[in-house]
Design a protein around this motif. Structure first.
Motif, PDB file in Angstrom:
ATOM      1  N   ARG A  89     -10.311 -17.994 -44.333  1.00 51.73           N
ATOM      2  CA  ARG A  89     -10.452 -19.034 -43.321  1.00 51.73           C
ATOM      3  C   ARG A  89      -9.807 -20.347 -43.772  1.00 51.73           C
ATOM      4  O   ARG A  89      -9.235 -21.089 -42.945  1.00 51.73           O
ATOM      5  CB  ARG A  89     -11.952 -19.235 -43.029  1.00 51.73           C
ATOM      6  N   ALA A  90      -9.876 -20.646 -45.047  1.00 52.16           N
ATOM      7  CA  ALA A  90      -9.284 -21.893 -45.559  1.00 52.16           C
ATOM      8  C   ALA A  90      -7.775 -21.899 -45.315  1.00 52.16           C
ATOM      9  O   ALA A  90      -7.187 -22.941 -44.980  1.00 52.16           O
ATOM     10  CB  ALA A  90      -9.599 -22.048 -47.050  1.00 52.16           C
ATOM     11  N   ALA A  91      -7.141 -20.754 -45.464  1.00 56.45           N
ATOM     12  CA  ALA A  91      -5.688 -20.666 -45.241  1.00 56.45           C
ATOM     13  C   ALA A  91      -5.354 -20.874 -43.769  1.00 56.45           C
ATOM     14  O   ALA A  91      -4.365 -21.544 -43.427  1.00 56.45           O
ATOM     15  CB  ALA A  91      -5.167 -19.310 -45.720  1.00 56.45           C
ATOM     16  N   LEU A  92      -6.185 -20.314 -42.891  1.00 56.46           N
ATOM     17  CA  LEU A  92      -5.979 -20.529 -41.450  1.00 56.46           C
ATOM     18  C   LEU A  92      -6.168 -22.004 -41.108  1.00 56.46           C
ATOM     19  O   LEU A  92      -5.381 -22.585 -40.345  1.00 56.46           O
ATOM     20  CB  LEU A  92      -6.954 -19.656 -40.650  1.00 56.46           C
ATOM     21  N   ASP A  93      -7.196 -22.616 -41.666  1.00 59.48           N
ATOM     22  CA  ASP A  93      -7.446 -24.034 -41.399  1.00 59.48           C
ATOM     23  C   ASP A  93      -6.284 -24.894 -41.903  1.00 59.48           C
ATOM     24  O   ASP A  93      -5.887 -25.860 -41.240  1.00 59.48           O
ATOM     25  CB  ASP A  93      -8.765 -24.473 -42.060  1.00 59.48           C
ATOM     26  N   ALA A  94      -5.727 -24.526 -43.058  1.00 57.75           N
ATOM     27  CA  ALA A  94      -4.580 -25.271 -43.603  1.00 57.75           C
ATOM     28  C   ALA A  94      -3.374 -25.129 -42.666  1.00 57.75           C
ATOM     29  O   ALA A  94      -2.640 -26.093 -42.425  1.00 57.75           O
ATOM     30  CB  ALA A  94      -4.237 -24.756 -45.004  1.00 57.75           C
ATOM     31  N   HIS A  95      -3.180 -23.930 -42.120  1.00 55.24           N
ATOM     32  CA  HIS A  95      -2.105 -23.695 -41.136  1.00 55.24           C
ATOM     33  C   HIS A  95      -2.264 -24.627 -39.938  1.00 55.24           C
ATOM     34  O   HIS A  95      -1.280 -25.210 -39.451  1.00 55.24           O
ATOM     35  CB  HIS A  95      -2.141 -22.221 -40.707  1.00 55.24           C
TER      36      HIS A  95
ATOM     37  N   ARG B  47      -3.438 -27.460 -39.832  1.00 57.02           N
ATOM     38  CA  ARG B  47      -3.204 -28.871 -40.194  1.00 57.02           C
ATOM     39  C   ARG B  47      -1.737 -29.143 -40.539  1.00 57.02           C
ATOM     40  O   ARG B  47      -1.388 -30.291 -40.824  1.00 57.02           O
ATOM     41  CB  ARG B  47      -4.077 -29.254 -41.404  1.00 57.02           C
ATOM     42  N   THR B  48      -0.879 -28.125 -40.532  1.00 57.08           N
ATOM     43  CA  THR B  48       0.526 -28.342 -40.907  1.00 57.08           C
ATOM     44  C   THR B  48       1.230 -29.207 -39.858  1.00 57.08           C
ATOM     45  O   THR B  48       0.827 -29.265 -38.692  1.00 57.08           O
ATOM     46  CB  THR B  48       1.291 -27.003 -41.011  1.00 57.08           C
ATOM     47  N   GLY B  49       2.313 -29.839 -40.273  1.00 58.12           N
ATOM     48  CA  GLY B  49       3.103 -30.668 -39.368  1.00 58.12           C
ATOM     49  C   GLY B  49       3.656 -29.887 -38.200  1.00 58.12           C
ATOM     50  O   GLY B  49       3.657 -30.373 -37.061  1.00 58.12           O
ATOM     51  N   HIS B  50       4.154 -28.676 -38.457  1.00 63.61           N
ATOM     52  CA  HIS B  50       4.731 -27.898 -37.350  1.00 63.61           C
ATOM     53  C   HIS B  50       3.653 -27.479 -36.342  1.00 63.61           C
ATOM     54  O   HIS B  50       3.884 -27.504 -35.135  1.00 63.61           O
ATOM     55  CB  HIS B  50       5.533 -26.676 -37.850  1.00 63.61           C
TER      56      HIS B  50
ATOM     57  N   TRP C 174      -4.256 -13.832 -42.610  1.00 61.69           N
ATOM     58  CA  TRP C 174      -4.389 -14.883 -43.615  1.00 61.69           C
ATOM     59  C   TRP C 174      -5.319 -14.389 -44.708  1.00 61.69           C
ATOM     60  O   TRP C 174      -6.187 -13.550 -44.449  1.00 61.69           O
ATOM     61  CB  TRP C 174      -4.974 -16.145 -42.964  1.00 61.69           C
ATOM     62  N   PRO C 175      -5.185 -14.938 -45.904  1.00 51.95           N
ATOM     63  CA  PRO C 175      -6.102 -14.483 -46.960  1.00 51.95           C
ATOM     64  C   PRO C 175      -7.561 -14.828 -46.660  1.00 51.95           C
ATOM     65  O   PRO C 175      -8.466 -14.053 -46.992  1.00 51.95           O
ATOM     66  CB  PRO C 175      -5.607 -15.202 -48.221  1.00 51.95           C
TER      67      PRO C 175
ATOM     68  N   THR D  21       5.850 -21.154 -39.488  1.00 46.09           N
ATOM     69  CA  THR D  21       4.572 -20.631 -40.004  1.00 46.09           C
ATOM     70  C   THR D  21       4.809 -19.528 -41.021  1.00 46.09           C
ATOM     71  O   THR D  21       4.106 -19.436 -42.035  1.00 46.09           O
ATOM     72  CB  THR D  21       3.688 -20.129 -38.848  1.00 46.09           C
ATOM     73  N   ARG D  22       5.811 -18.691 -40.764  1.00 47.75           N
ATOM     74  CA  ARG D  22       6.098 -17.608 -41.713  1.00 47.75           C
ATOM     75  C   ARG D  22       6.544 -18.139 -43.064  1.00 47.75           C
ATOM     76  O   ARG D  22       6.510 -17.409 -44.055  1.00 47.75           O
ATOM     77  CB  ARG D  22       7.149 -16.668 -41.128  1.00 47.75           C
ATOM     78  N   GLN D  23       6.971 -19.391 -43.110  1.00 49.14           N
ATOM     79  CA  GLN D  23       7.369 -20.003 -44.391  1.00 49.14           C
ATOM     80  C   GLN D  23       6.176 -20.575 -45.160  1.00 49.14           C
ATOM     81  O   GLN D  23       6.319 -20.985 -46.312  1.00 49.14           O
ATOM     82  CB  GLN D  23       8.399 -21.108 -44.146  1.00 49.14           C
ATOM     83  N   GLU D  24       4.997 -20.638 -44.506  1.00 47.02           N
ATOM     84  CA  GLU D  24       3.820 -21.146 -45.224  1.00 47.02           C
ATOM     85  C   GLU D  24       3.472 -20.166 -46.353  1.00 47.02           C
ATOM     86  O   GLU D  24       3.440 -18.955 -46.138  1.00 47.02           O
ATOM     87  CB  GLU D  24       2.622 -21.276 -44.270  1.00 47.02           C
ATOM     88  N   PRO D  25       3.190 -20.694 -47.543  1.00 44.93           N
ATOM     89  CA  PRO D  25       2.975 -19.800 -48.683  1.00 44.93           C
ATOM     90  C   PRO D  25       1.792 -18.858 -48.511  1.00 44.93           C
ATOM     91  O   PRO D  25       1.792 -17.755 -49.059  1.00 44.93           O
ATOM     92  CB  PRO D  25       2.753 -20.762 -49.863  1.00 44.93           C
ATOM     93  N   GLN D  26       0.786 -19.259 -47.720  1.00 46.43           N
ATOM     94  CA  GLN D  26      -0.396 -18.409 -47.577  1.00 46.43           C
ATOM     95  C   GLN D  26      -0.326 -17.458 -46.367  1.00 46.43           C
ATOM     96  O   GLN D  26      -1.258 -16.690 -46.146  1.00 46.43           O
ATOM     97  CB  GLN D  26      -1.651 -19.274 -47.450  1.00 46.43           C
ATOM     98  N   CYS D  27       0.751 -17.528 -45.606  1.00 50.68           N
ATOM     99  CA  CYS D  27       0.863 -16.691 -44.404  1.00 50.68           C
ATOM    100  C   CYS D  27       1.191 -15.250 -44.795  1.00 50.68           C
ATOM    101  O   CYS D  27       2.226 -14.980 -45.406  1.00 50.68           O
ATOM    102  CB  CYS D  27       1.944 -17.242 -43.491  1.00 50.68           C
ATOM    103  N   ILE D  28       0.307 -14.320 -44.440  1.00 48.10           N
ATOM    104  CA  ILE D  28       0.563 -12.890 -44.702  1.00 48.10           C
ATOM    105  C   ILE D  28       1.320 -12.275 -43.521  1.00 48.10           C
ATOM    106  O   ILE D  28       2.285 -11.530 -43.712  1.00 48.10           O
ATOM    107  CB  ILE D  28      -0.761 -12.133 -44.951  1.00 48.10           C
ATOM    108  N   ALA D  29       0.890 -12.578 -42.307  1.00 49.68           N
ATOM    109  CA  ALA D  29       1.593 -12.078 -41.112  1.00 49.68           C
ATOM    110  C   ALA D  29       1.357 -13.047 -39.967  1.00 49.68           C
ATOM    111  O   ALA D  29       0.251 -13.613 -39.816  1.00 49.68           O
ATOM    112  CB  ALA D  29       1.096 -10.682 -40.743  1.00 49.68           C
ATOM    113  N   TYR D  30       2.398 -13.243 -39.164  1.00 46.19           N
ATOM    114  CA  TYR D  30       2.309 -14.155 -38.006  1.00 46.19           C
ATOM    115  C   TYR D  30       3.303 -13.637 -36.973  1.00 46.19           C
ATOM    116  O   TYR D  30       4.478 -14.014 -36.960  1.00 46.19           O
ATOM    117  CB  TYR D  30       2.650 -15.576 -38.456  1.00 46.19           C
TER     118      TYR D  30
END
Lengths: 106, 106
Positions: B59-65, B67-70, B56-57, B29-38
């Motif tokens: 809600r859209a960034a959280l929603d994208a997280h 949906r990630t494969g990991h 996250w910047p 998750t920390r490698q996701e480009p939109q992740c500010i802190a996790y």
């Protein structure tokens, strides 16, 4: 390092009363020499739900914070407007020792 | 800015199983480009109580997280070992407009 989440639940009709008290508590606490982080947030689904995310070097520093003049003056004023008792969680950073497959605690 | 607290409650006997799953989830998750802190923490009074503090910047960034494969692979594996359903709080930073004495929302 000690991470803290402290949650308050304020009556909706009292939010305007507690806002300046919280503002002062945050301002004064951030001036404490041992305070690493003291950030306050509000729940998007419940504006009376106030959530502190704190960081202190250790438990002694948190205890010292709870004995400060600003804490002992402001927190009882805030708590008058609670709709239910607040909660506090004291936490350690997650660490994982892949070799052992078990929690790696300090 | 969107701050998130996500809490998981894992059966005590399953902590050893979920530790490497959480370690991988945090790393990826920390490698996701939109992740500010996790950041992940464990409750000092309840080692099966895992607490994420995220930033996250929006809600859209959280929603994208989510949906990630990991996320879609690891979270169901972790959830098999829950003792009760997790909780999520979406939060805004506290702001106070001293002039108006009311919450200053974005």
């Amino acid at each position: 390092m000690l991470k803290v989440i402290a949650e308050d639940f304020i009556k909706p009709e009292c939010i305007g009363i507690v806002m300046p008290l919280y503002a002062e508590l945050v301002e004064k606490t951030r001036q404490e020499p041992q305070c690493i982080a003291y950030d306050l947030f509000t729940d998007r689904k419940d504006l009376g739900h106030f959530v502190f995310i704190e960081e202190w070097p250790d438990r002694a520093a948190l205890d010292a914070h709870c004995r400060t003049g600003h804490f002992t003056r402001l927190v009882p004023l805030i708590n008058r407007h609670q709709r239910r008792k607040g909660t506090v969680i004291l936490m350690d950073p997650f660490t994982h020792d892949a070799e052992r497959g078990t929690p790696a605690r300090e």
